[in-house]
Design a protein around this motif. Structure first.
Motif, PDB file in Angstrom:
ATOM      1  N   TYR A  29       6.306   4.997 -15.153  1.00 42.48           N
ATOM      2  CA  TYR A  29       5.328   4.082 -14.554  1.00 42.48           C
ATOM      3  C   TYR A  29       5.360   4.336 -13.056  1.00 42.48           C
ATOM      4  CZ  TYR A  29       3.111  -0.176 -12.893  1.00 42.48           C
ATOM      5  OH  TYR A  29       2.287  -1.066 -12.278  1.00 42.48           O
ATOM      6  N   ASP A  30       4.206   4.553 -12.460  1.00 37.27           N
ATOM      7  CA  ASP A  30       4.129   4.793 -11.023  1.00 37.27           C
ATOM      8  C   ASP A  30       2.836   4.167 -10.512  1.00 37.27           C
ATOM      9  OD1 ASP A  30       4.475   5.662  -8.457  1.00 37.27           O
ATOM     10  OD2 ASP A  30       4.244   7.793  -8.905  1.00 37.27           O
ATOM     11  N   ASN A  31       2.959   2.956  -9.973  1.00 40.03           N
ATOM     12  CA  ASN A  31       1.786   2.234  -9.499  1.00 40.03           C
ATOM     13  C   ASN A  31       2.201   1.236  -8.432  1.00 40.03           C
ATOM     14  OD1 ASN A  31      -0.835   1.419  -9.314  1.00 40.03           O
ATOM     15  ND2 ASN A  31      -0.997   0.583 -11.373  1.00 40.03           N
ATOM     16  N   ASN A  32       1.375   1.025  -7.448  1.00 35.63           N
ATOM     17  CA  ASN A  32       1.593   0.042  -6.381  1.00 35.63           C
ATOM     18  C   ASN A  32       2.946   0.201  -5.689  1.00 35.63           C
ATOM     19  OD1 ASN A  32      -0.904  -1.164  -6.901  1.00 35.63           O
ATOM     20  ND2 ASN A  32      -0.016  -2.466  -8.483  1.00 35.63           N
ATOM     21  N   GLY A  33       3.384   1.441  -5.507  1.00 31.95           N
ATOM     22  CA  GLY A  33       4.637   1.692  -4.814  1.00 31.95           C
ATOM     23  C   GLY A  33       5.879   1.496  -5.657  1.00 31.95           C
ATOM     24  N   ILE A  34       5.720   1.256  -6.954  1.00 29.99           N
ATOM     25  CA  ILE A  34       6.853   1.074  -7.862  1.00 29.99           C
ATOM     26  C   ILE A  34       6.842   2.218  -8.861  1.00 29.99           C
ATOM     27  CG2 ILE A  34       7.867  -0.393  -9.633  1.00 29.99           C
ATOM     28  CD1 ILE A  34       6.557  -2.769  -8.242  1.00 29.99           C
ATOM     29  N   SER A  35       8.018   2.798  -9.080  1.00 23.09           N
ATOM     30  CA  SER A  35       8.132   3.890 -10.025  1.00 23.09           C
ATOM     31  C   SER A  35       9.425   3.724 -10.821  1.00 23.09           C
ATOM     32  CB  SER A  35       8.147   5.222  -9.276  1.00 23.09           C
ATOM     33  OG  SER A  35       8.350   6.279 -10.171  1.00 23.09           O
ATOM     34  N   PHE A  36       9.330   3.824 -12.158  1.00 21.58           N
ATOM     35  CA  PHE A  36      10.514   3.767 -13.008  1.00 21.58           C
ATOM     36  C   PHE A  36      10.214   4.420 -14.354  1.00 21.58           C
ATOM     37  CE2 PHE A  36       8.228  -0.185 -13.617  1.00 21.58           C
ATOM     38  CZ  PHE A  36       8.173  -0.320 -14.999  1.00 21.58           C
ATOM     39  N   HIS A  37      11.264   4.798 -15.054  1.00 22.92           N
ATOM     40  CA  HIS A  37      11.155   5.387 -16.389  1.00 22.92           C
ATOM     41  C   HIS A  37      11.350   4.298 -17.429  1.00 22.92           C
ATOM     42  CE1 HIS A  37      11.237   9.371 -14.687  1.00 22.92           C
ATOM     43  NE2 HIS A  37      12.340   9.063 -14.018  1.00 22.92           N
ATOM     44  N   TYR A  38      10.605   4.395 -18.530  1.00 23.66           N
ATOM     45  CA  TYR A  38      10.748   3.424 -19.611  1.00 23.66           C
ATOM     46  C   TYR A  38      10.588   4.132 -20.947  1.00 23.66           C
ATOM     47  CZ  TYR A  38       5.619   3.447 -19.622  1.00 23.66           C
ATOM     48  OH  TYR A  38       4.311   3.828 -19.685  1.00 23.66           O
ATOM     49  N   PRO A  39      11.186   3.586 -22.002  1.00 23.91           N
ATOM     50  CA  PRO A  39      11.109   4.233 -23.323  1.00 23.91           C
ATOM     51  C   PRO A  39       9.670   4.352 -23.819  1.00 23.91           C
ATOM     52  CG  PRO A  39      12.794   2.533 -23.324  1.00 23.91           C
ATOM     53  CD  PRO A  39      12.052   2.406 -22.028  1.00 23.91           C
ATOM     54  N   THR A  40       9.413   5.391 -24.589  1.00 27.97           N
ATOM     55  CA  THR A  40       8.051   5.626 -25.076  1.00 27.97           C
ATOM     56  C   THR A  40       7.589   4.553 -26.048  1.00 27.97           C
ATOM     57  OG1 THR A  40       8.932   7.071 -26.791  1.00 27.97           O
ATOM     58  CG2 THR A  40       8.155   8.117 -24.785  1.00 27.97           C
ATOM     59  N   GLY A  41       8.491   3.787 -26.633  1.00 30.52           N
ATOM     60  CA  GLY A  41       8.113   2.743 -27.573  1.00 30.52           C
ATOM     61  C   GLY A  41       7.545   1.506 -26.909  1.00 30.52           C
ATOM     62  N   TRP A  42       7.694   1.390 -25.598  1.00 29.56           N
ATOM     63  CA  TRP A  42       7.176   0.224 -24.886  1.00 29.56           C
ATOM     64  C   TRP A  42       5.680   0.378 -24.669  1.00 29.56           C
ATOM     65  CZ3 TRP A  42      10.836  -1.377 -20.331  1.00 29.56           C
ATOM     66  CH2 TRP A  42      12.081  -1.699 -20.852  1.00 29.56           C
ATOM     67  N   ASN A  43       4.974  -0.751 -24.675  1.00 33.90           N
ATOM     68  CA  ASN A  43       3.537  -0.746 -24.422  1.00 33.90           C
ATOM     69  C   ASN A  43       3.246  -1.474 -23.121  1.00 33.90           C
ATOM     70  OD1 ASN A  43       2.964   0.512 -26.890  1.00 33.90           O
ATOM     71  ND2 ASN A  43       3.071  -1.437 -27.944  1.00 33.90           N
ATOM     72  N   GLU A  44       2.328  -0.930 -22.357  1.00 37.39           N
ATOM     73  CA  GLU A  44       1.933  -1.564 -21.107  1.00 37.39           C
ATOM     74  C   GLU A  44       0.919  -2.663 -21.410  1.00 37.39           C
ATOM     75  OE1 GLU A  44      -0.107  -0.318 -16.856  1.00 37.39           O
ATOM     76  OE2 GLU A  44       0.751   1.216 -18.148  1.00 37.39           O
TER      77      GLU A  44
END
Length: 63
Positions: A29-44
């Motif tokens: 996830y890379d948006n609004n100055g925030i970036s992090f990794h998350y598992p593929t099973g998660w939904n935005e």
């Protein structure tokens, strides 16, 4: 008998260590100055679908 016990213990240890060696696939996830990794099973979830109300009972504390 000790040789068999050592062999069995070695096999158990190898299996235990090998079971922890799994590949994890992550999205970024890379948006609004925030970036992090998350598992593929998660939904935005879009912000308009979030419920931001807090439900519960407010207790007054007295010292």
């Amino acid at each position: 008998m000790k040789k068999y016990a050592l062999l069995i213990l070695s096999i158990i240890v190898v299996v235990a260590f090998a079971s922890g060696c799994t590949t994890n696939s992550y999205k970024t996830y890379d948006n609004n100055g925030i970036s992090f990794h998350y598992p593929t099973g998660w939904n935005e979830v879009s912000p308009d679908k979030l419920s931001l109300t807090v439900e519960g009972i407010l207790k007054s504390w007295q010292w």
